[in-house]
Design a protein around this motif. Structure first.
Motif, mmCIF file in Angstrom:
data_model
loop_
_atom_site.group_PDB
_atom_site.id
_atom_site.type_symbol
_atom_site.label_atom_id
_atom_site.label_comp_id
_atom_site.label_asym_id
_atom_site.label_seq_id
_atom_site.Cartn_x
_atom_site.Cartn_y
_atom_site.Cartn_z
ATOM 1 N N LEU A 1 45.807 51.366 26.141
ATOM 2 C CA LEU A 1 45.129 51.661 27.396
ATOM 3 C C LEU A 1 44.123 50.597 27.796
ATOM 4 N N ILE A 2 43.634 49.838 26.823
ATOM 5 C CA ILE A 2 42.550 48.889 27.104
ATOM 6 C C ILE A 2 43.147 47.619 27.695
ATOM 7 N N THR A 3 42.953 47.463 28.995
ATOM 8 C CA THR A 3 43.570 46.331 29.698
ATOM 9 C C THR A 3 42.592 45.202 29.987
ATOM 10 N N HIS A 4 41.272 45.482 29.940
ATOM 11 C CA HIS A 4 40.291 44.450 30.268
ATOM 12 C C HIS A 4 39.040 44.635 29.408
ATOM 13 N N ARG A 5 38.427 43.509 29.054
ATOM 14 C CA ARG A 5 37.233 43.511 28.218
ATOM 15 C C ARG A 5 36.167 42.615 28.830
ATOM 16 N N PHE A 6 34.913 43.052 28.744
ATOM 17 C CA PHE A 6 33.787 42.299 29.285
ATOM 18 C C PHE A 6 32.637 42.307 28.283
ATOM 19 N N THR A 7 31.833 41.257 28.302
ATOM 20 C CA THR A 7 30.617 41.240 27.495
ATOM 21 C C THR A 7 29.543 42.070 28.185
ATOM 22 N N PHE A 8 28.457 42.326 27.467
ATOM 23 C CA PHE A 8 27.347 43.080 28.060
ATOM 24 C C PHE A 8 26.779 42.332 29.275
ATOM 25 N N LYS A 9 26.706 41.012 29.187
ATOM 26 C CA LYS A 9 26.192 40.218 30.304
ATOM 27 C C LYS A 9 27.098 40.303 31.529
ATOM 28 N N GLU A 10 28.347 40.696 31.333
ATOM 29 C CA GLU A 10 29.313 40.794 32.429
ATOM 30 C C GLU A 10 29.495 42.234 32.917
ATOM 31 N N ALA A 11 28.599 43.131 32.522
ATOM 32 C CA ALA A 11 28.791 44.553 32.821
ATOM 33 C C ALA A 11 28.852 44.837 34.318
ATOM 34 N N ILE A 12 28.001 44.180 35.106
ATOM 35 C CA ILE A 12 28.034 44.412 36.549
ATOM 36 C C ILE A 12 29.379 43.960 37.120
ATOM 37 N N LYS A 13 29.849 42.819 36.646
ATOM 38 C CA LYS A 13 31.164 42.338 37.066
ATOM 39 C C LYS A 13 32.259 43.342 36.653
ATOM 40 N N ALA A 14 32.089 43.955 35.482
ATOM 41 C CA ALA A 14 33.068 44.930 35.000
ATOM 42 C C ALA A 14 33.163 46.132 35.936
ATOM 43 N N TYR A 15 32.017 46.611 36.432
ATOM 44 C CA TYR A 15 32.035 47.746 37.353
ATOM 45 C C TYR A 15 32.639 47.358 38.700
ATOM 46 N N ASP A 16 32.370 46.138 39.131
ATOM 47 C CA ASP A 16 32.996 45.663 40.369
ATOM 48 C C ASP A 16 34.515 45.628 40.220
ATOM 49 N N PHE A 17 34.975 45.156 39.056
ATOM 50 C CA PHE A 17 36.415 45.079 38.830
ATOM 51 C C PHE A 17 37.016 46.478 38.696
ATOM 52 N N ALA A 18 36.298 47.385 38.055
ATOM 53 C CA ALA A 18 36.804 48.751 37.904
ATOM 54 C C ALA A 18 37.061 49.392 39.259
ATOM 55 N N ALA A 19 36.233 49.052 40.240
ATOM 56 C CA ALA A 19 36.371 49.638 41.577
ATOM 57 C C ALA A 19 37.643 49.195 42.283
ATOM 58 N N THR A 20 38.278 48.100 41.817
ATOM 59 C CA THR A 20 39.515 47.632 42.443
ATOM 60 C C THR A 20 40.712 48.493 42.050
ATOM 61 N N GLY A 21 40.580 49.262 40.971
ATOM 62 C CA GLY A 21 41.680 50.092 40.514
ATOM 63 C C GLY A 21 42.763 49.343 39.766
ATOM 64 N N LYS A 22 42.512 48.077 39.417
ATOM 65 C CA LYS A 22 43.526 47.261 38.753
ATOM 66 C C LYS A 22 43.533 47.427 37.237
ATOM 67 N N ALA A 23 42.529 48.084 36.699
ATOM 68 C CA ALA A 23 42.450 48.270 35.246
ATOM 69 C C ALA A 23 42.802 49.705 34.885
ATOM 70 N N ILE A 24 43.301 49.891 33.677
ATOM 71 C CA ILE A 24 43.471 51.243 33.158
ATOM 72 C C ILE A 24 42.199 51.649 32.420
ATOM 73 N N LYS A 25 41.828 50.883 31.413
ATOM 74 C CA LYS A 25 40.577 51.149 30.708
ATOM 75 C C LYS A 25 39.867 49.831 30.432
ATOM 76 N N ILE A 26 38.593 49.777 30.821
ATOM 77 C CA ILE A 26 37.743 48.602 30.616
ATOM 78 C C ILE A 26 36.776 48.888 29.482
ATOM 79 N N MET A 27 36.607 47.920 28.575
ATOM 80 C CA MET A 27 35.628 48.020 27.507
ATOM 81 C C MET A 27 34.531 46.979 27.700
ATOM 82 N N ILE A 28 33.290 47.408 27.475
ATOM 83 C CA ILE A 28 32.137 46.518 27.559
ATOM 84 C C ILE A 28 31.472 46.465 26.190
ATOM 85 N N ASP A 29 31.172 45.259 25.729
ATOM 86 C CA ASP A 29 30.470 45.105 24.449
ATOM 87 C C ASP A 29 29.039 45.617 24.562
#
Length: 356
Positions: free
Chosen positions: A322-350
């Protein structure tokens, strides 16, 4: 121990910032402090970011995001006996009042005083440290990664739904929705012995993932707009099978209408997906004829988290798919922006590192 607690904070909709919060103190002798290592993004998190609310819960003051997390225990209260410093754990992010009638009845997930992470007014887990009672963390076997540990939260939702549906060996199951929850419901149904599992969704890529996680058949409903629910039910029954269990994970009114009507004689329909307060065209007549049972499903209850850990540890559910994308803690805001596109199934943040 660091003196600050780097946190990802939602101030209001579309406004996420990093803040150095105080390190949370143990609230009583039975609490533990956890250094967060992995956090998954949930659809409710994205909804808070995009709309500032989810159902009756409204962001009225800055709130730390995140509730699907795992980590390492770094401090324990003086009365803690079940876990110790250094244990790798999955974190159940909500705990009830110990004194509510719901808790006393064994329904703690329905406690009206539940303190649930990243649900206003409570802060979430996307930070360096998070505190929780000792009986709401679950040790992870060495074979279960921190990422899988973070997946225990949505997997516990899937476990709870299948238990409510009485899924067992030989069950025939419809699953509406192939988002993260629907996919984990599918995998859990397979692990519980369901022999026929039809997954219904609008997108072929998600349906392909459903096949990998245990679906025996899939159905793309994108061409059903405007078709009467009764006609859709007839087509599903004739093409596939009549289900004993229907697990609805979208909250979309058309799926609810079809799902209830499709439930077989004396079968069980479980509403997992969050929906509005009213669904027009609810097929109450179908329930009267089939004696189907309709149930709601809210989060998880006693034993569900433990079972989620066991499913991952025994290889019955492969969460890594299920984990299709991974982001560092410093990239967390970018991770939420990407999640809003609906292109990921499950995103993990360090979790935060010393540098963060």
């Amino acid at each position: 121990m660091p003196s600050v607690n780097p946190s990802v904070v939602l101030r209001k909709k579309h406004d996420i910032v990093y803040e150095d919060r105080p390190v949370p103190k143990l609230q009583d002798p039975h609490f533990v402090r956890i250094a967060i290592k992995k956090t998954g993004i949930c659809g409710s998190d994205v909804h808070y970011v995009q709309h500032g609310e989810t159902g009756p819960f409204v962001v009225k003051s800055p709130m730390v995001l995140g509730h699907e997390s795992s980590g390492v225990i770094v401090e324990v209260g003086s009365a803690v006996t079940n876990v110790k410093v250094g244990d790798r754990v999955a974190v159940e992010p909500g705990y009830p009042s110990r004194y509510s009638k719901e808790t006393m009845r064994g329904l703690y997930n329905l406690c009206p005083h539940m303190a649930f992470a990243a649900t206003p007014p409570y802060d979430g887990t996307l930070a360096r440290y998070f505190t929780v009672p000792e009986d709401f963390v679950y040790p992870l076997p060495d074979t279960v990664s921190f990422e899988d540990g973070a997946l225990c939260e949505p997997l516990a939702v899937a476990v709870h739904a299948n238990k409510l549906g009485n899924t067992t060996f030989g069950s025939s199951v419809y699953v509406f929705g192939a988002g993260p929850i629907g996919l984990l419901i599918t995998a859990t149904a397979k692990a519980y012995g369901a022999t026929d599992i039809l997954v219904i969704d609008l997108f072929d890529d998600k349906l392909e993932m459903a096949k990998k996680l245990g679906a025996t058949a899939v159905y793309n409903s994108s061409n059903d707009k405007g078709v009467a629910p009764a006609e859709i039910v007839k087509k599903l029954h004739q093409t596939y099978f009549v289900p004993q269990v229907v697990l609805e994970a979208t909250g979309a009114p058309p799926c609810i209408q079809v799902g209830v009507a499709a439930t077989g004689n004396a079968g069980t329909y479980v509403q997992v997906g969050m929906s509005g307060n009213e669904v027009n065209g609810f097929p109450i007549g179908a329930i009267g004829v089939t004696e189907a049972v309709v149930k709601g499903s809210f989060r998880y209850n006693f034993g569900d988290y433990e079972d989620a850990v066991k499913l991952l540890a025994n290889g019955k559910v492969d969460g890594s798919l299920l984990i299709t994308h991974r982001f560092t803690f410093k990239e967390a805001i970018k991770a939420y922006d990407f999640a809003a596109t609906g292109k990921a199934i499950k995103i993990m943040i360090d979790g935060p590192t010393d540098e963060d």
